[in-house]
Design an enzyme around this catalytic site. Structure first.
Site, PDB file in Angstrom:
ATOM      1  N   ARG A 167      -2.015  -3.125   2.739  1.00 12.73           N
ATOM      2  CA  ARG A 167      -2.477  -2.112   1.782  1.00 12.73           C
ATOM      3  C   ARG A 167      -3.897  -2.367   1.276  1.00 12.73           C
ATOM      4  O   ARG A 167      -4.284  -1.938   0.192  1.00 12.73           O
ATOM      5  CB  ARG A 167      -1.503  -1.955   0.604  1.00 12.73           C
ATOM      6  CG  ARG A 167      -0.133  -1.481   1.042  1.00 12.73           C
ATOM      7  CD  ARG A 167       0.683  -0.996  -0.133  1.00 12.73           C
ATOM      8  NE  ARG A 167       1.901  -0.362   0.322  1.00 12.73           N
ATOM      9  CZ  ARG A 167       2.017   0.925   0.682  1.00 12.73           C
ATOM     10  NH1 ARG A 167       0.967   1.699   0.664  1.00 12.73           N
ATOM     11  NH2 ARG A 167       3.169   1.415   1.069  1.00 12.73           N
ATOM     12  N   LEU A 168      -4.687  -3.055   2.061  1.00 16.08           N
ATOM     13  CA  LEU A 168      -6.095  -3.290   1.736  1.00 16.08           C
ATOM     14  C   LEU A 168      -6.919  -2.195   2.419  1.00 16.08           C
ATOM     15  O   LEU A 168      -7.814  -2.458   3.218  1.00 16.08           O
ATOM     16  CB  LEU A 168      -6.525  -4.688   2.187  1.00 16.08           C
ATOM     17  CG  LEU A 168      -5.699  -5.837   1.602  1.00 16.08           C
ATOM     18  CD1 LEU A 168      -6.168  -7.178   2.161  1.00 16.08           C
ATOM     19  CD2 LEU A 168      -5.783  -5.830   0.076  1.00 16.08           C
TER      20      LEU A 168
END
Length: 194
Positions: free
Chosen positions: A171-172
């Site tokens: 989720r970066l």
């Protein structure tokens, strides 16, 4: 990555046309009425360029009423197979009659007839009523071209803000935002936290 959001959109859109199984031109269109109540629905992108992103619809339906009261909109493309999203926000203008006529002429005949038969967004007592109206306009235009209805045409969302989202591990994600400069001929770019 390109520094021009429209060029970057073109690149991503070209990839989506080969990667997405159905309707890579599908986009969510968000509007708000005069009281600020939001509404969102899926429409199809039918043209785009430096002047904006174009879709077509009945100009007497709910989205048209929203845009008449509040001529601004947001678009969202979500290409799940590419793990990308593009968000576009800006004012909305009417497409020209020439643009609307040209696009309408390119549609299949049944789609043209359907535009005449539909009172989009209005209550319908039964499917049979719509089918009867479709049969009536089929007879009416039998043997000739189907002209564009006077209540049907295009809208252009003029991009003032474009956000490009690329999925990343853990989720970066990467989020790039482009905002038109005050003169309207260039873009200011920034990054957003995922």
């Amino acid at each position: 990555m390109a520094d021009d959001p429209l060029a970057l959109f073109d690149s991503w859109y070209a990839e989506a046309k080969t990667a997405e199984l159905n309707d890579p031109n599908a986009m969510a269109l968000a509007t708000a009425d005069a009281a600020g109540r939001p509404s969102v629905r899926m429409v199809l992108l039918k043209g785009h360029g430096a002047d904006g992103f174009v879709f077509y619809t009945n100009r007497e339906g709910r989205k048209a009423a929203d845009l008449a009261a509040n001529p601004a909109a947001a678009l969202l493309f979500h290409w799940k197979s590419l793990r990308r999203q593009v968000r576009i926000e800006g004012p909305v203008t009417l497409a020209t009659d020439a643009q609307s006529d040209a696009y309408f002429a390119s549609r299949g005949r049944d789609s043209q007839l359907g535009a005449w038969a539909s009172d989009q967004s209005r209550p319908l007592d039964s499917r049979a009523t719509f089918e009867t109206r479709f049969a009536e306009v089929t007879t009416r235009f039998d043997g000739g071209d189907v002209p564009r209805p006077p209540f049907w045409g295009g809208y252009v969302v003029v991009p003032q803000r474009i956000e490009l989202w690329q999925d990343r591990a853990h989720r970066l994600h990467e989020r790039r935002v482009f905002i038109r400069d005050d003169e309207g001929d260039g873009w200011n770019e920034g990054l957003l936290f995922p």
